[in-house]
Design a protein around this motif. Structure first.
Motif, mmCIF file in Angstrom:
data_model
loop_
_atom_site.group_PDB
_atom_site.id
_atom_site.type_symbol
_atom_site.label_atom_id
_atom_site.label_comp_id
_atom_site.label_asym_id
_atom_site.label_seq_id
_atom_site.Cartn_x
_atom_site.Cartn_y
_atom_site.Cartn_z
ATOM 1 N N ALA A 79 0.837 -1.206 0.000
ATOM 2 C CA ALA A 79 0.000 0.000 0.000
ATOM 3 C C ALA A 79 0.866 1.249 0.000
ATOM 4 N N MET A 80 1.897 1.258 0.836
ATOM 5 C CA MET A 80 2.769 2.428 0.893
ATOM 6 C C MET A 80 3.534 2.603 -0.417
ATOM 7 N N ALA A 81 3.866 1.497 -1.085
ATOM 8 C CA ALA A 81 4.579 1.571 -2.358
ATOM 9 C C ALA A 81 3.740 2.235 -3.437
ATOM 10 N N ARG A 82 2.416 2.224 -3.278
ATOM 11 C CA ARG A 82 1.540 2.896 -4.249
ATOM 12 C C ARG A 82 1.709 4.410 -4.171
ATOM 13 N N HIS A 83 2.229 4.913 -3.068
ATOM 14 C CA HIS A 83 2.532 6.341 -2.943
ATOM 15 C C HIS A 83 3.936 6.564 -3.523
ATOM 16 N N ALA A 84 4.046 6.390 -4.825
ATOM 17 C CA ALA A 84 5.356 6.385 -5.491
ATOM 18 C C ALA A 84 6.136 7.679 -5.269
ATOM 19 N N SER A 85 5.439 8.805 -5.217
ATOM 20 C CA SER A 85 6.130 10.088 -5.040
ATOM 21 C C SER A 85 6.755 10.217 -3.660
ATOM 22 N N GLN A 86 6.306 9.407 -2.725
ATOM 23 C CA GLN A 86 6.812 9.454 -1.354
ATOM 24 C C GLN A 86 7.677 8.239 -1.019
ATOM 25 N N TRP A 87 7.815 7.317 -1.966
ATOM 26 C CA TRP A 87 8.431 6.024 -1.694
ATOM 27 C C TRP A 87 9.950 6.107 -1.804
ATOM 28 N N VAL A 88 10.546 6.938 -0.937
ATOM 29 C CA VAL A 88 11.996 7.103 -0.902
ATOM 30 C C VAL A 88 12.584 6.125 0.112
ATOM 31 N N TRP A 89 13.896 6.023 0.159
ATOM 32 C CA TRP A 89 14.560 4.963 0.934
ATOM 33 C C TRP A 89 14.197 4.983 2.413
ATOM 34 N N LYS B 213 10.823 3.467 3.058
ATOM 35 C CA LYS B 213 10.887 2.012 2.940
ATOM 36 C C LYS B 213 11.383 1.401 4.250
ATOM 37 N N LEU B 214 12.400 2.007 4.835
ATOM 38 C CA LEU B 214 12.904 1.543 6.131
ATOM 39 C C LEU B 214 11.847 1.732 7.208
ATOM 40 N N PHE B 215 11.116 2.848 7.126
ATOM 41 C CA PHE B 215 10.069 3.113 8.115
ATOM 42 C C PHE B 215 9.035 1.997 8.116
ATOM 43 N N VAL B 216 8.583 1.606 6.931
ATOM 44 C CA VAL B 216 7.537 0.581 6.857
ATOM 45 C C VAL B 216 8.046 -0.756 7.397
ATOM 46 N N VAL B 217 9.315 -1.071 7.157
ATOM 47 C CA VAL B 217 9.870 -2.341 7.648
ATOM 48 C C VAL B 217 9.994 -2.339 9.164
#
Length: 258
Positions: free
Chosen positions: A226-236, A239-243
């Motif tokens: 779901a977070m990856a769908r926010h491509a404009s915000q999907w910075v490194w 990605k670490l935050f979601v993990v």
């Protein structure tokens, strides 16, 4: 050698906690377990729903509840508002929230920004309108700290809180709690991933019955997607935050009383 042993123990405990989250979530009992309800999630910006509330959304939709998402702004602080609107719809599709049940505002005085103060009275009125239109009987939003301390998040809580305190109808309302409380330990708990399940469950036991609800995420990969769908915000760093964020694995909700 001591550091190696310590690291191994940490990894084992993290893994064990993740197994607990995955195993318990399928059988958990919450105040939302029985009966189909109309539920409104109120957030400030596109991506708030995926970063902070995905365990709650996934659980509620899996239980057959009608989940509506009300986003108070397009997140246009960097001039990407129209793009972020589309990304929110895509993320909600992953979270199984129908397109028609997602509303994004672009109000001139409710614009994304740390320096922008949002009117609590206006927010209360907007939430109240959505409640009336969709027959909402339960509202979920941020707590007073807004998870990250973002002023827009905090204003959304205070606007919703104002509505609950002034509304003559008995609208049930819950706020995100636990790790989002503004204490010195909140940062530590926020980034321990599934390990926070132990703190959250203990926190729930320390409160009166029916005031705290812990929702575990049996499908944390959906939060990532779901977070990856926010491509404009999907910075490194996101990605670490979601993990590593505990909000990927568990939401602790606290009842808002009048």
């Amino acid at each position: 050698m001591d550091w190696l042993l310590f690291s191994i123990l940490i990894v084992l405990f993290w893994t064990f906690s993740l197994c607990v989250v995955l195993g318990v979530s399928c059988n958990q009992s919450t105040p939302f377990s029985a009966g189909r309800r109309n539920i409104l999630l109120v957030v400030a910006h596109p991506d708030d729903e995926s970063m902070f509330f995905s365990p709650t959304i996934l659980y509620l939709t899996s239980m057959g509840h009608n989940v509506h998402v009300l986003c108070m702004s397009t997140g246009n602080a960097d001039g990407k508002g129209s793009l972020r609107e589309e990304e929110l719809y895509k993320a909600c599709e992953v979270l199984r929230v129908p397109f028609r049940q997602v509303k994004i505002l672009n109000h001139p005085v409710l614009q994304d920004g740390f320096s922008n103060t949002w009117s609590h009275q206006l927010l209360a009125r907007v939430v109240g309108d959505e409640i009336a239109i969709h027959g909402i009987d339960l509202v979920i939003t941020f707590d007073s700290y807004g998870v990250s301390g973002h002023p827009n998040h905090c204003d959304v809580y205070h606007g919703t809180r104002l509505l609950v305190s002034e509304n003559s109808r008995n609208i049930e309302a819950w706020k995100l709690g636990g790790t989002s409380v503004g204490t010195s330990s909140s940062i530590t708990r926020k980034y321990i991933g599934p390990v926070d399940v132990w703190f959250s469950l203990l926190w729930g036991l320390c409160h009166p019955r029916g005031q705290i609800c812990c929702i575990l995420n049996g499908h944390p990969q959906q939060s990532f997607l779901a977070m990856a769908r926010h491509a404009s915000q999907w910075v490194w760093f996101r990605k670490l935050f979601v993990v590593f964020s505990s909000y990927t694995y568990i939401n602790t909700l606290q009842k808002i009383n009048k």
